[in-house]
Structures are given as structure tokens and as C-alpha cells.
Motif scaffolding. Sequence first.
Motif, PDB file in Angstrom:
ATOM      1  N   SER A 116       0.829  -1.205   0.000  1.00 29.37           N
ATOM      2  CA  SER A 116       0.000   0.000   0.000  1.00 29.37           C
ATOM      3  C   SER A 116       0.862   1.253   0.000  1.00 29.37           C
ATOM      4  CB  SER A 116      -0.937   0.000   1.215  1.00 29.37           C
ATOM      5  OG  SER A 116      -0.209  -0.083   2.419  1.00 29.37           O
ATOM      6  N   GLU A 121      -0.968   4.668  -1.556  1.00 25.44           N
ATOM      7  CA  GLU A 121      -2.363   4.663  -1.114  1.00 25.44           C
ATOM      8  C   GLU A 121      -2.527   5.495   0.155  1.00 25.44           C
ATOM      9  OE1 GLU A 121      -3.589   0.633  -0.695  1.00 25.44           O
ATOM     10  OE2 GLU A 121      -3.337   0.161  -2.818  1.00 25.44           O
ATOM     11  N   ASP A 275     -18.915   4.420  -4.281  1.00 28.21           N
ATOM     12  CA  ASP A 275     -17.628   3.729  -4.294  1.00 28.21           C
ATOM     13  C   ASP A 275     -16.602   4.494  -5.119  1.00 28.21           C
ATOM     14  OD1 ASP A 275     -18.642   1.735  -2.714  1.00 28.21           O
ATOM     15  OD2 ASP A 275     -19.060   0.360  -4.376  1.00 28.21           O
ATOM     16  N   LEU A 276     -17.029   4.989  -6.282  1.00 28.83           N
ATOM     17  CA  LEU A 276     -16.107   5.747  -7.132  1.00 28.83           C
ATOM     18  C   LEU A 276     -15.684   7.052  -6.459  1.00 28.83           C
ATOM     19  CD1 LEU A 276     -17.663   5.259 -10.684  1.00 28.83           C
ATOM     20  CD2 LEU A 276     -15.476   4.382  -9.873  1.00 28.83           C
ATOM     21  N   ARG A 278     -15.463   7.592  -3.308  1.00 24.38           N
ATOM     22  CA  ARG A 278     -14.520   7.242  -2.244  1.00 24.38           C
ATOM     23  C   ARG A 278     -13.129   7.011  -2.828  1.00 24.38           C
ATOM     24  NH1 ARG A 278     -17.077   3.305  -0.567  1.00 24.38           N
ATOM     25  NH2 ARG A 278     -18.321   4.368   1.022  1.00 24.38           N
ATOM     26  N   GLU A 279     -13.060   6.351  -3.986  1.00 18.41           N
ATOM     27  CA  GLU A 279     -11.774   6.131  -4.645  1.00 18.41           C
ATOM     28  C   GLU A 279     -11.151   7.451  -5.074  1.00 18.41           C
ATOM     29  OE1 GLU A 279     -11.792   3.262  -7.773  1.00 18.41           O
ATOM     30  OE2 GLU A 279     -13.101   1.883  -6.690  1.00 18.41           O
ATOM     31  N   GLU A 282      -9.599   9.048  -2.093  1.00 18.13           N
ATOM     32  CA  GLU A 282      -8.351   8.361  -1.765  1.00 18.13           C
ATOM     33  C   GLU A 282      -7.245   8.751  -2.730  1.00 18.13           C
ATOM     34  OE1 GLU A 282      -9.229   4.233  -1.642  1.00 18.13           O
ATOM     35  OE2 GLU A 282     -10.381   4.340   0.223  1.00 18.13           O
ATOM     36  N   LEU A 283      -7.585   8.870  -4.007  1.00 17.27           N
ATOM     37  CA  LEU A 283      -6.594   9.272  -4.997  1.00 17.27           C
ATOM     38  C   LEU A 283      -6.107  10.693  -4.759  1.00 17.27           C
ATOM     39  CD1 LEU A 283      -8.166   7.711  -8.223  1.00 17.27           C
ATOM     40  CD2 LEU A 283      -6.059   6.991  -7.085  1.00 17.27           C
TER      41      LEU A 283
END
Length: 356
Positions: A116, A121, A275-276, A278-279, A282-283
Motif C-alpha cells: 500500500s 495509497e 464507491d467511485l 470514495r476512490e 483516496e486518490l
Amino acid sequence: MTNVALLGYGRFGAAMASLLRDADVDVRAFDPRSPVPDEMRVASIPELVRDRDFVIVAVPVTAMPRAFAAMRPLLAPSQIVVDVGSVKLGPSAAMNESFGAAIPWVATHPLFGPISLSRGERPLVAVVCPNATHPAAVERVVALYERIGCTVVLEDEATHDRNMAWTHALAFFVAKGMLDAAVPLDIPYAPPSFQALARTVEAARSDAGHLYAALHRENPYAAEARRKLVEALVAADQNLSGSDGMAPPPSSSLVLLPSTARSQALRETRDLIDDLDREIVELLGRRAQLARRAAREKAKLGRPVRDPEREAELFEARRRWAAERGLDPASVHEIFDAILRFSRRLQHEEPIDEAD
């Protein structure tokens, strides 16, 4: 300067040392079984722990009681012992036995690893267990984790181990089953649902074997979680095959009424959007970390932090990517302009060139 003694320099120990040094923490490390870089290496445990603020124990959970006992005569009340094991009840009991009220100790579990970290990440998460005997030490350990970029979750040992039994341990258990069943993981047209499973298997396979054993043998809640999962899978298999004495359910029973189907489709779509999003968040966190890294490297090279030519190239490339995917280039330009401004505000210093 904050300084740390790191006992254990395996894959996780090396990753932890990198995070600490990036945060300007002085690190001294010892591991008789793994090579340690010259600038951190010491020859013995006494040399390792001498005059250190924190002593982080990054050895297998089964080896921790011996490590604590070996260090006990060498430590002073001004030092804090921190474990980073994947289970907490056992290490906490062992630290309490070795150090008690005399030497401050704190049980923790960093929920990240070498893979990770190499992927950039973010956010990083670390569980820190409250300790009524050493509350000041807990505060200092929380501050140390926050210094290296972690979001800290305060959670008692039993709750942590129960949660890890249903998550970390079961993920490794399923991965072990898929590996032993020789499930092919590299099918190029596998659906996204399987791709997620394959990533879990690869992540588990990259970790040391002792972690798999510790997650199940050292966690008192893991056996119950395994039992319930296995029972549910066996029941599902019997139901599908009709071996439970009942006929397999007709395929028509899986067909939803139109109104229900429409609401379920909307619900699933919204879940996917969540979900997208949230990604994306994170990105953004990963991008901010990489931008800070670029700023540090520029400072080492003596280069100016702003690079208008690079920024212009960045925007041109993003507009081109947008056009190739049928998106409005101007709108995508606005999004990336906002991303750059967002990243700059995170620096708390002279704005850096986030285009890199």
C-alpha cells in the motif's frame, strides 16, 4: 529531534522506517536476520534502545514476549515501547507483564504495509489502543503516527481483534482457499467483482507466512469467524445443488418485479457512484503525498518550486485524455485546476508546483 529504535527490519519494518525518516524522525534499527542500511544499523539491542524516545517492536507476534523480556532491563521510564502486531490482546498482555506501570507501553496496529505504501495509497490508518496506566504515552504515540501521515483510530484490544477476525483474518483465509484451489487469477476478461478478489489474493500472498498464522492462531476470535463463514458457504453450496433435501431454487425466483428491479438498479448505481467517489478522495490523498515528495526532491536539487511549462503540459494532456473519452475538455480542465488549488492549500507553506 524525535528518535525511534526499530527492532525488526523485515518488509514492514523497512516500510515503517521509510515513513519515519520522511517525517524527519531519527531511526536506529536492529535485525539479526535482515540487512539494515548502514545509516540506521546498530550491532545489538542495548545499542538499539539506548537514549531512544520510542522503541517500536516490529517482529512476529509470537516472538514479541521474548523481545519484551530481553529489552526490559535496558529501558528507562522516559521511553515508550510500541508494538505493531496484527493482533492486540496477546501483545498487550505480554507488554503489561514485562513493563507494567514501570515502563510506558502502547499497543498499536498500523493498517498498512509495503504494498500500500509503494502504491502511494492514502489515507494511512493506525489503530492505537487506549492504556489507562500510561495515558500520556498513548497521546505521544498518537502524535507520532499523525506525524507520519496516519489517521488514528482509538480502539480497545478486544474490539480490534474482533474486527480483525471478520476482516483481515477472513480475507487471508479466503485468499488461502483460492490459492490452494489453484483458482486462476490472471484471466484477462474476468469481471470487476473477481478482479477485486484477485487483488486481495495477491496482497495476501505478498505478506509473510507468519502473518497468516498470527491472524488466525493469535486472534481469539478468528476461529469463530472462520466457522461461521465455512458453515454459510456449505449451506449455500447445498442449497444450490439441492443436496440439502430441497430442490434447487428455480431461476425465475431470482427475477425481481419491474418496480423493484428499477429501484434496485438505482440503488446499485448510487452505491457504485459512492464507491467511485470514495476512490477519488483516496486518490486525492495519494496525489497530495506525491506532490509533497516532489517538493522535497526539488528542494534537494535547488530547483524552483513553480514550473509553468510543466503545468501547461499537464493541462494539455488532461484535456486530450478527456476528448479521447468523450468528455468535455474545458470541464475536465476546471476539475484539475481545482485539484491543484486543493493540493496547494494542504502544504501550509509556500505553494508548491503540484503539476509534478
